[in-house]
Motif scaffolding. Structure first.
Motif, PDB file in Angstrom:
ATOM      1  N   UNK A   1     -28.801-103.805 -90.158  1.00 60.57           N
ATOM      2  CA  UNK A   1     -29.691-104.962 -90.637  1.00 60.57           C
ATOM      3  C   UNK A   1     -29.260-106.088 -90.918  1.00 60.57           C
ATOM      4  N   UNK A   2     -27.840-106.503 -90.649  1.00 58.13           N
ATOM      5  CA  UNK A   2     -27.294-107.594 -90.612  1.00 58.13           C
ATOM      6  C   UNK A   2     -26.998-108.160 -92.131  1.00 58.13           C
ATOM      7  N   UNK A   3     -26.797-107.207 -93.018  1.00 57.87           N
ATOM      8  CA  UNK A   3     -26.514-107.708 -94.384  1.00 57.87           C
ATOM      9  C   UNK A   3     -25.571-106.618 -94.977  1.00 57.87           C
ATOM     10  N   UNK A   4     -24.738-107.290 -95.781  1.00 69.35           N
ATOM     11  CA  UNK A   4     -23.778-106.521 -96.502  1.00 69.35           C
ATOM     12  C   UNK A   4     -24.206-105.243 -97.138  1.00 69.35           C
TER      13      UNK A   4
ATOM     14  N   UNK B   1     -21.704-107.541 -92.295  1.00 70.86           N
ATOM     15  CA  UNK B   1     -21.763-108.105 -90.926  1.00 70.86           C
ATOM     16  C   UNK B   1     -21.071-109.330 -90.552  1.00 70.86           C
ATOM     17  N   UNK B   2     -20.347-109.590 -89.326  1.00 73.47           N
ATOM     18  CA  UNK B   2     -19.616-110.798 -88.765  1.00 73.47           C
ATOM     19  C   UNK B   2     -20.566-111.485 -87.960  1.00 73.47           C
ATOM     20  N   UNK B   3     -20.920-112.486 -88.271  1.00 72.12           N
ATOM     21  CA  UNK B   3     -21.869-113.339 -87.260  1.00 72.12           C
ATOM     22  C   UNK B   3     -21.108-114.018 -86.334  1.00 72.12           C
ATOM     23  N   UNK B   4     -21.461-114.043 -84.972  1.00 66.28           N
ATOM     24  CA  UNK B   4     -20.870-114.454 -83.796  1.00 66.28           C
ATOM     25  C   UNK B   4     -19.359-114.300 -83.643  1.00 66.28           C
ATOM     26  N   UNK B   5     -19.160-113.132 -83.901  1.00 68.09           N
ATOM     27  CA  UNK B   5     -17.825-112.439 -83.966  1.00 68.09           C
ATOM     28  C   UNK B   5     -17.532-111.550 -82.693  1.00 68.09           C
ATOM     29  N   UNK B   6     -18.214-111.964 -81.525  1.00 67.77           N
ATOM     30  CA  UNK B   6     -18.017-111.319 -80.364  1.00 67.77           C
ATOM     31  C   UNK B   6     -18.127-109.567 -80.562  1.00 67.77           C
ATOM     32  N   UNK B   7     -17.268-108.917 -80.296  1.00 72.41           N
ATOM     33  CA  UNK B   7     -17.378-107.397 -80.232  1.00 72.41           C
ATOM     34  C   UNK B   7     -16.753-106.972 -81.736  1.00 72.41           C
ATOM     35  N   UNK B   8     -16.681-107.919 -82.685  1.00 74.33           N
ATOM     36  CA  UNK B   8     -16.324-107.743 -83.864  1.00 74.33           C
ATOM     37  C   UNK B   8     -17.792-107.933 -84.729  1.00 74.33           C
ATOM     38  N   UNK B   9     -18.483-106.701 -84.980  1.00 81.13           N
ATOM     39  CA  UNK B   9     -19.808-106.846 -85.524  1.00 81.13           C
ATOM     40  C   UNK B   9     -19.774-106.471 -87.106  1.00 81.13           C
ATOM     41  N   UNK B  10     -18.924-105.768 -87.611  1.00 84.58           N
ATOM     42  CA  UNK B  10     -18.990-105.205 -88.996  1.00 84.58           C
ATOM     43  C   UNK B  10     -17.572-105.358 -89.439  1.00 84.58           C
ATOM     44  N   UNK B  11     -16.946-105.803 -90.485  1.00 83.56           N
ATOM     45  CA  UNK B  11     -15.867-105.841 -91.243  1.00 83.56           C
ATOM     46  C   UNK B  11     -16.140-104.826 -92.500  1.00 83.56           C
TER      47      UNK B  11
END
Length: 450
Positions: free
Chosen positions: A176-179, A199-209
């Protein structure tokens, strides 16, 4: 590389000479002199071509070798400047190599800073890819999951955490692209965790924290608050209800000879309320730093004997014997505060001792510390209650019907801490309890409590 490029230059010159010779042959026909001139021209042309291409070929070879070393990780590569057109190539390469080294250095700094932030956090943190594979996790997370970092990197979160709620939370955040935030009970111990998947925007292979916060202490403090309200309400309601009932009885009229008894009972309840209010005020002053400590040399044995004397009447009323043991020694402390620590501990021990029982109070020399032990023969304290006995207003289930407001041990804890010492308890059900206070012989606490 350089010889190959120079040989190509010589070949080009030789081909040009042969072409010229063929053109001359077709036009007039060769003579001896023409053949000799051709051979000389061809040789000179080949030599000139070879040496003309030697310098740029050497520059190309140097640049290629430096580029290969950069690709292998040796970033600080520079090549010597060459004169002429080849110099433009070497200078451009040196500028590029410097920028690459600076870029890698910046990336390394950013990575170190990010890793330091992760490692410094006491909350478990996990970086996940879009398919919830683990890309990075901090030491707190490895401790929570019970794995090593090398074992966790690259594996799916569900395999490492073994928790479907965390997995679903991370998947929703990635999709969903939201917390996403939820409270989950983690592991066999059902540890309450506040899980936040961001979600981590423009984080490469880091998509979620994924950030996990342990709520155990929060829930414990909430329980303390509820116990505080319940205990204070009980301690206030009981004497107030008794006073109200006796006043109403007096207002309705009683026999004259019964009036003094009612007044005496009202006075006892008022004293109980006064004790509660005074202890609340004392504890509040201790915690806020309003009490001034005045350290001085104190004979511990004499002070313990004095505290036992103050509790003598109560001990005799309960058929309890107080025994003071241990050699006398000195400690630098606030005398009134130390006396209150001893009397509160003895009062608690006498209260829980059975008729005919004994209470031992002993002082021991432990090098830089003085240890005071107070041991009783009471019913003991359940293990699950021991971490809370020094909390304000805490009373175990067995103590709820007893006298007291549950502040004595809290006052002990804060006064001991103010002297730079520690207060602990050890007990087994049915075998009594031992309270231990350790104080430094030299005062290292705060003269004004904070």
């Amino acid at each position: 590389m350089s010889r190959d490029l120079a040989a190509r230059g010589a070949s080009i010159a030789l081909v040009a000479a042969v072409v010229g010779f063929l053109v001359g042959l077709l036009s007039d026909g060769p003579g001896v002199r023409e053949v000799a001139a051709f051979a000389l021209t061809a040789g000179l042309g080949a030599a000139v071509g070879y040496f003309a291409f030697w310098r740029p070929s050497r520059a190309v070879r140097t640049v290629v070798e430096a580029a290969e070393r950069i690709a292998e990780g040796e970033l600080a590569q520079q090549v010597p400047d060459e004169p002429g057109p080849a110099g433009e190539l070497t200078r451009a390469f040196n500028v590029m190599a410097g920028r690459v080294a600076t870029l890698f250095e910046t990336v390394a700094f950013e990575h170190a800073r990010l890793e330091a932030v992760f490692d410094a956090s006491s909350d478990p943190m996990v970086a996940l890819s879009a398919d919830t594979s683990i890309r990075f996790l901090n030491p707190a997370a490895t401790s929570l999951f019970g794995v090593r970092m090398a074992e966790a990197i690259g594996r799916p979160l569900i395999e490492v955490a073994r928790d479907y709620e965390l997995e679903a939370l991370a998947q929703r955040a990635a999709a969903e692209g939201r917390g996403q935030v939820a409270v989950v009970s983690f592991g066999p111990g059902r540890v309450p965790l506040r899980a936040a998947a961001l979600p981590i925007r423009e984080g490469g292979d880091w998509a979620v924290l994924l950030i996990l916060t342990d709520l155990t202490e929060v829930q414990r403090l909430d329980q303390v608050r509820r116990d505080f309200v319940a205990n204070v309400s009980h301690e206030l309601r009981t004497p107030l209800a008794s006073i109200r009932a006796m006043v109403e009885t007096l207002a309705d009229g009683v026999e004259p000879d019964e009036t003094p008894a009612f007044y005496e009972r009202i006075l006892r309840q008022v004293d109980r309320l006064t004790t509660l209010v005074n202890e609340l005020l004392d504890l509040s002053r201790i915690e806020s730093g309003a009490i001034q400590l005045k350290p001085e040399p104190v004979h511990v044995g004499q002070l313990l004997a004095e505290a036992a004397g103050l509790l003598q009447a109560r001990a005799q009323a309960g058929d309890v014997t107080v025994v003071v043991e241990g050699a006398d020694m000195e400690v630098e402390a606030d005398r009134s505060a130390l006396l209150r620590i001893a009397t509160n501990l003895l009062d608690n021990a006498v209260k829980w001792s059975p008729p005919g029982g004994r209470v031992w109070v002993e002082a021991r020399d432990e090098g830089d510390l003085v240890a005071i032990f107070v041991r009783d023969e009471g019913p003991g304290i359940p293990e699950h209650d021991q971490p809370r006995v020094f909390e304000r207003f805490f009373k175990s289930d067995a103590a709820r019907a007893s006298a007291g407001v549950g502040l004595g041990l809290a006052i002990v804890k804060h006064l001991v801490r103010a002297h730079g010492g520690t207060a602990t308890v050890a007990s087994k059900p049915g075998e009594g309890a031992t309270f231990t206070v350790r104080l430094p012989k030299r005062f290292i606490g705060r003269r004004r409590l904070a």
